[in-house]
Design an enzyme around this catalytic site. Structure first.
Site, short mmCIF file in Angstrom:
data_model
loop_
_atom_site.label_atom_id
_atom_site.label_comp_id
_atom_site.label_asym_id
_atom_site.label_seq_id
_atom_site.Cartn_x
_atom_site.Cartn_y
_atom_site.Cartn_z
N SER A 197 2.87 6.33 -17.75
CA SER A 197 4.04 6.37 -18.81
C SER A 197 4.45 7.75 -18.83
CB SER A 197 3.08 6.36 -20.21
OG SER A 197 3.04 4.92 -20.37
N THR A 252 -3.50 -3.75 -4.90
CA THR A 252 -3.80 -5.00 -5.70
C THR A 252 -3.72 -5.86 -4.29
OG1 THR A 252 -2.81 -4.19 -7.60
CG2 THR A 252 -2.95 -6.88 -7.24
N GLY A 295 -15.45 -6.95 -35.97
CA GLY A 295 -16.44 -6.80 -35.05
C GLY A 295 -16.44 -7.89 -34.11
N ARG A 301 -10.02 -16.46 -41.11
CA ARG A 301 -11.15 -15.51 -41.57
C ARG A 301 -10.86 -14.97 -43.02
NH1 ARG A 301 -16.23 -13.81 -40.69
NH2 ARG A 301 -16.53 -11.51 -41.11
N THR A 306 -0.23 4.05 -2.81
CA THR A 306 -0.96 4.84 -3.39
C THR A 306 -2.13 5.29 -2.34
OG1 THR A 306 -0.66 4.00 -5.47
CG2 THR A 306 -2.44 5.47 -5.30
N GLU A 315 2.42 1.21 -10.99
CA GLU A 315 3.77 1.32 -10.83
C GLU A 315 4.52 2.49 -11.77
OE1 GLU A 315 6.02 -2.23 -9.70
OE2 GLU A 315 4.22 -3.07 -9.52
N GLY A 357 0.92 -1.34 0.06
CA GLY A 357 0.15 0.12 -0.08
C GLY A 357 0.87 1.37 0.08
C1 LIG Z 1 -5.69 -1.99 -11.12
C2 LIG Z 1 -4.81 -1.22 -10.39
C3 LIG Z 1 -3.83 -1.74 -9.35
C4 LIG Z 1 -3.01 -0.81 -8.63
N1 LIG Z 1 -2.27 -1.61 -7.71
C5 LIG Z 1 -1.59 -0.73 -6.77
C6 LIG Z 1 -0.93 -1.34 -5.76
O1 LIG Z 1 -0.85 -2.77 -5.48
N2 LIG Z 1 -0.21 -0.47 -4.80
C7 LIG Z 1 -0.24 0.84 -4.79
O2 LIG Z 1 0.45 1.50 -3.96
N3 LIG Z 1 -0.95 1.28 -5.69
C8 LIG Z 1 -1.48 0.73 -6.87
N4 LIG Z 1 -2.27 1.12 -7.84
C9 LIG Z 1 -1.81 2.81 -7.96
C10 LIG Z 1 -1.21 3.14 -9.10
O3 LIG Z 1 0.16 3.05 -8.92
C11 LIG Z 1 -1.59 4.59 -9.28
O4 LIG Z 1 -2.91 4.65 -10.12
C12 LIG Z 1 -0.73 5.32 -10.29
O5 LIG Z 1 0.60 5.55 -9.90
C13 LIG Z 1 -1.16 6.77 -10.33
O6 LIG Z 1 -1.59 7.54 -10.00
P1 LIG Z 1 -3.02 8.03 -9.69
O7 LIG Z 1 -3.97 7.11 -10.08
O8 LIG Z 1 -3.36 8.66 -8.62
O9 LIG Z 1 -2.91 9.32 -10.97
P2 LIG Z 1 -2.27 10.77 -11.09
O10 LIG Z 1 -1.08 10.75 -10.30
O11 LIG Z 1 -3.46 11.61 -10.44
O12 LIG Z 1 -2.34 10.91 -12.60
C14 LIG Z 1 -3.10 11.40 -13.31
C15 LIG Z 1 -2.50 11.88 -14.53
O13 LIG Z 1 -1.59 12.90 -14.35
C16 LIG Z 1 -0.35 12.51 -14.85
N5 LIG Z 1 0.62 12.99 -14.17
C17 LIG Z 1 0.68 13.17 -12.66
N6 LIG Z 1 1.87 13.84 -12.22
C18 LIG Z 1 2.57 14.27 -13.39
C19 LIG Z 1 3.90 14.93 -13.87
N7 LIG Z 1 4.64 15.13 -12.72
N8 LIG Z 1 4.08 15.13 -15.16
C20 LIG Z 1 3.21 14.63 -16.01
N9 LIG Z 1 2.07 13.85 -16.03
C21 LIG Z 1 1.82 13.71 -14.67
C22 LIG Z 1 -0.25 11.12 -14.79
O14 LIG Z 1 0.68 10.52 -15.63
C23 LIG Z 1 -1.74 10.69 -15.40
O15 LIG Z 1 -1.89 10.53 -16.60
C24 LIG Z 1 -2.94 0.60 -8.80
C25 LIG Z 1 -3.63 1.15 -9.70
C26 LIG Z 1 -4.44 0.21 -10.55
C27 LIG Z 1 -5.55 1.03 -11.46
#
Ligand SMILES: Cc1cc2nc3c(=O)[nH]c(=O)nc-3n(C[C@H](O)[C@H](O)[C@H](O)COP(=O)(O)OP(=O)(O)OC[C@H]3O[C@@H](n4cnc5c(N)ncnc54)[C@H](O)[C@@H]3O)c2cc1C
Length: 386
Positions: free
Chosen positions: A369, A160, A343, A271, A126, A366, A124
Site C-alpha cells: 500500500s 507464486t 466468536g 443469528r 522479488t 505487487e 520471479g
Molecule cells: C504470498 C506472496 C506472494 C508473492 N508472489 C510474488 C511473485 O509471484 N513474484 C514476485 O516477484 N514477488 C512476489 N511476492 C513478493 C511481494 O511482491 C513483496 O513481498 C512485496 O513487493 C514487498 O516486498 P518485501 O516483502 O521485501 O517488503 P519490503 O520492501 O521490505 O517492505 C517492508 C515495509 O516497508 C515499506 N516500504 C518499503 N519501501 C518503502 C518506501 N520507499 N516508502 C514507504 N514504505 C516503504 C513497505 O510498504 C512495507 O510496509 C509475493 C509475496 C507474498 C507474500
C-alpha cells in the site's frame, strides 16, 4: 455512460460463478487445511480457457478483454483466494511479459502453452534484499561467449506458483547502466533448466493452497533466445507488468471482500441475541452497510482501471488507485465480517477468518500500500516522492 456489464461479461461471470460453486467450493476447505496445491482444479480451469482470458486467441488465449479477466479473478477469489492468486500470477505475471515483449517465436513456444492452460507460469522479481526496491536485484545473468548461453546466479523469494509452474519469467542484472544503476533484463526459464531449482516453500498466514517459494539459480544456463525483450529493458517491463497485475490483485481483493459480505448478510439475519436478529441492531447493520458501500466503490475503481486498459488509454494511475483502495477495503471488510460473526468468526467453522487472512496479502503483493501511494503521488505531483 453505461455502467452495465455487457451480456458477454455477465455470461462469463455467471459461468465461472456456477462452475466454482458446483465443482470447486466443496473442496476448498480440505485443500486449505492440508496446504495442498489444487493441481486438478488448475488443470480444469485451463481446459475451460480460464488461464488465458485476456490473451489473444492466436497466442492460445480466450481473446477476451481486461474487464473479463478482472471479473474472472474476482469470481475465482470470491470462491477461493488461493485459486485467485494462482490464476492472477500465472496470467498477469507469467504470461504478461511474453505478451508485452515476446517475439513471434517466443510466443509460439512459451506463451501458447501457458495461455491455453497446458503449462502454469510464474514470475520471479522479488529477492530477499529486493522487495519494494526491485531495482536492488542481485541475481545476475552473464553471457557466456563460448556457447552464447546466459548463465544465471542468485535467488528469488516469495514467488507464486514456485514448484508448480513449468515456465518462469525472471529478472536479473546483466550489467550496469551509464548512470551506475543496475541494468536489468528478463529471461524465460523453463522449470527443467540445469542449475535451476526450487528452494524453501513458505508457510504463510493465508492462501494456504497456493505455493509461494524460492527460485534458486546456481549457474543456470538458458540459451540466448530466452532473453525476453531487449537487454536492459527488464526494469521498464516489470513496471508495465505490475501496472496490469495491480488490476488483478485489486480484483482478487474485491472477490474476497464480496465473499465476506456474502457470508455476513445471512448470518446477521439469522443469528439471534436478545431475542432478535443481530442485523436489527444498528451497530451490526451499519457494519453491513459500510461493507457493501466500500465494496461497490472498490469495484468501480477496479473495473474502471480495466476499462481504461481495454480502451488503450493510460491506466497506470487508475490501476494503482484501484489496487490500493480495493486491498485496504478487502482488509477492512473481511475484518468486519469476523466482527459480525463474533466468536464464530474467529474459529474455523466459518470461512470468514480465512477471507481475512487471504485479504491481507493484497495489501502487500505487487507493491505494498505504501508503494501504491508513492506511485500515485509521483504521478500526481510529478516529483520524486520517497
Ligand atoms: C504470498 C506472496 C506472494 C508473492 N508472489 C510474488 C511473485 O509471484 N513474484 C514476485 O516477484 N514477488 C512476489 N511476492 C513478493 C511481494 O511482491 C513483496 O513481498 C512485496 O513487493 C514487498 O516486498 P518485501 O516483502 O521485501 O517488503 P519490503 O520492501 O521490505 O517492505 C517492508 C515495509 O516497508 C515499506 N516500504 C518499503 N519501501 C518503502 C518506501 N520507499 N516508502 C514507504 N514504505 C516503504 C513497505 O510498504 C512495507 O510496509 C509475493 C509475496 C507474498 C507474500
Amino acid at each position: 455512460m453505461d455502467l452495465d456489464l455487457s451480456p458477454e461479461h455477465v455470461l462469463l461471470q455467471r459461468t465461472i460463478r456456477d462452475f466454482l460453486a458446483a465443482e470447486v467450493a466443496p473442496v476448498v476447505e480440505e485443500h486449505e487445511r492440508a496446504h495442498r496445491f489444487p493441481s486438478d482444479i488448475v488443470r480444469r480451469l485451463g481446459t475451460m480457457g480460464w488461464l488465458g482470458i485476456p490473451i489473444a486467441e492466436e497466442d492460445g488465449g480466450a481473446g477476451l478483454d481486461t474487464l473479463a479477466y478482472a471479473i474472472a479473478v474476482e469470481e475465482i477469489s470470491r470462491a477461493w483466494g488461493s485459486l485467485g492468486i494462482i490464476v492472477a500470477a500465472h496470467t498477469s505475471l507469467g504470461c504478461g511479459p511474453l505478451v508485452i515483449a515476446g517475439t513471434a517465436e517466443q510466443k509460439v513456444r512459451w506463451l501458447r502453452p501457458m495461455a491455453s492452460g497446458e503449462v502454469l507460469g510464474g514470475y520471479g522479481l522479488t529477492e530477499p534484499g529486493a522487495g519494494s526496491d526491485a531495482g536492488g536485484t542481485r541475481t545476475t545473468a552473464r553471457l557466456d561467449e563460448a556457447d552464447g548461453c546466459w548463465v544465471i546466479d542468485g535467488g528469488k523469494r516469495f514467488i507464486t506458483n514456485a514448484g508448480q509452474a513449468g515456465t518462469y519469467i525472471v529478472t536479473a542484472r546483466t550489467g550496469t547502466t551509464d548512470k551506475g544503476d543496475a541494468e536489468i533484463s528478463a529471461f524465460i526459464v523453463p522449470a527443467e533448466t540445469p542449475g535451476f531449482s526450487i528452494g524453501r516453500l513458505e508457510d504463510k498466514l493465508g492462501l494456504h493452497a497456493s505455493a509461494t517459494g524460492e527460485l534458486l539459480f546456481d549457474g543456470a544456463r538458458v540459451p540466448a533466445e530466452n532473453l525476453l525483450g531487449e537487454r536492459g529493458q527488464g526494469f521498464r517491463m516489470f513496471l508495465k507488468i505490475l501496472d496490469g497485475g495491480r488490476i488483478s490483485i485489486g480484483a482478487m481483493a474485491l472477490g474476497l471482500a464480496q465473499a465476506a459480505l456474502d457470508a455476513s448478510v445471512p448470518y446477521a439475519r439469522s443469528r439471534e441475541q436478545f431475542g432478535r436478529p443481530i442485523g436489527s441492531f444498528q451497530g451490526v447493520a451499519f457494519m453491513i452497510a459500510d461493507m457493501a458501500t466500500e465494496i461497490e466503490a472498490a469495484r468501480s475503481l477496479v473495473y474502471r482501471a480495466a476499462w481504461l486498459k481495454d480502451q488503450g488509454r493510460d491506466y497506470g494511475l487508475a490501476a494503482a488507485e484501484a489496487k490500493l483502495f480495493a486491498s485496504e477495503v478487502s482488509s477492512r471488510v473481511t475484518n468486519a465480517a469476523i466482527q459480525v460473526h463474533g466468536g464464530y468468526g474467529y474459529v474455523t467453522d466459518y470461512p470468514v477468518e480465512r477471507f481475512m487472512r487471504d485479504a491481507k496479502l493484497t495489501e502487500i503483493g505487487e507493491g505494498t500500500s505504501q508503494v501504491q501511494r508513492l506511485v500515485i503521488a509521483r504521478k500526481l505531483l510529478d516529483l520524486r516522492v520517497v
